[in-house]
Scaffold this motif. Sequence first.
Motif, PDB file in Angstrom:
ATOM      1  N   SER A  34      50.050  37.171  34.764  1.00  0.00           N
ATOM      2  CA  SER A  34      49.394  36.491  33.639  1.00  0.00           C
ATOM      3  C   SER A  34      48.654  37.569  32.860  1.00  0.00           C
ATOM      4  N   GLY A  35      47.801  37.153  31.922  1.00  0.00           N
ATOM      5  CA  GLY A  35      46.998  38.118  31.189  1.00  0.00           C
ATOM      6  C   GLY A  35      45.641  38.351  31.822  1.00  0.00           C
ATOM      7  N   GLU A  36      45.440  37.840  33.033  1.00  0.00           N
ATOM      8  CA  GLU A  36      44.170  38.009  33.739  1.00  0.00           C
ATOM      9  C   GLU A  36      44.055  39.421  34.310  1.00  0.00           C
ATOM     10  N   CYS A  38      51.807  32.183  31.963  1.00  0.00           N
ATOM     11  CA  CYS A  38      50.540  32.015  31.253  1.00  0.00           C
ATOM     12  C   CYS A  38      49.502  31.202  32.022  1.00  0.00           C
ATOM     13  N   VAL A  98      44.800  32.451  29.008  1.00  0.00           N
ATOM     14  CA  VAL A  98      43.810  33.480  28.716  1.00  0.00           C
ATOM     15  C   VAL A  98      43.882  33.815  27.229  1.00  0.00           C
ATOM     16  N   GLU A 120      46.599  36.177  25.547  1.00  0.00           N
ATOM     17  CA  GLU A 120      47.345  36.463  26.769  1.00  0.00           C
ATOM     18  C   GLU A 120      48.710  37.096  26.520  1.00  0.00           C
TER      19      GLU A 120
END
Length: 264
Positions: A148-150, A178, A181, A184
């Motif tokens: 993910s974009g974390e 996803c 975020v 993201e």
Amino acid sequence: MIKKIAIYGKGGIGKSTTVANLSAVWGSDNLKCIVIGCDPKADTTRTLHGSRIPTVVQTLKDNRKPEREDLVFRGFKDILCVESGGPEPGVGCAGRGVIVAMKRLENLGVFDEELDVVVYDVLGDVVCGGFSVPLREKYADEVLIVTSGEYMALYAANNIVKGVKKLKGNLSGIVCNCRNVENEEQIVNDFAQRIGTHVIGTIHRSNLIQDAELDAKTVVEKYPESSEAQEYRDLASSIMSNEKISTPEPMDDEEFESFFKSYL
């Protein structure tokens, strides 16, 4: 030619969901597919088989001479399902189960069958000898990383890239799973470019996917007409037609920190 893919990513990032739904798509396209779960939790194939299946490690413990049908189970669209399993938490090496399972499947001739796709769902700790088996022993020809974009998901992805490079593996791309975020998709796209690869597909967060999993089904099986199922079909198509394979260049820790902080 058999497509042999190892899918890595941080624990809990959605690897098993991705693997199961991709396999459901390929099975629906009449491709002969085998899914091998390489996680001690042994939950990769639950939504394909409709229930948990016995693991290789436990079966060998109970029966020293198991037959093929004791280890390989048929699921949705005749997809072959295997779970390596492993020791109980806190006891022994989790990766050891992967080594044991792969050798046993090899001895039983499972990989000698007419297969179109072999998919490995592998824990993110690629530094462990067991979890590096699909790459190190050349069971897999290419790697996909789910993220993910974390921060922690990308940090794990960058560490996995280090392992892939060290093992001289081929990275086929990043799957953006996803988590809603901010920015993201841009973050994941930029990350992919920084390490020398590309985003091969994006799966948007949806409660429908979780709803299907509660019923022990993939969203491809339970909601085949949904936009969610279509995203997995698009991803499966992109993977099968992909020709962008690279030797990745991971960022060092300081470079990664600077990269991520630039989006805050």
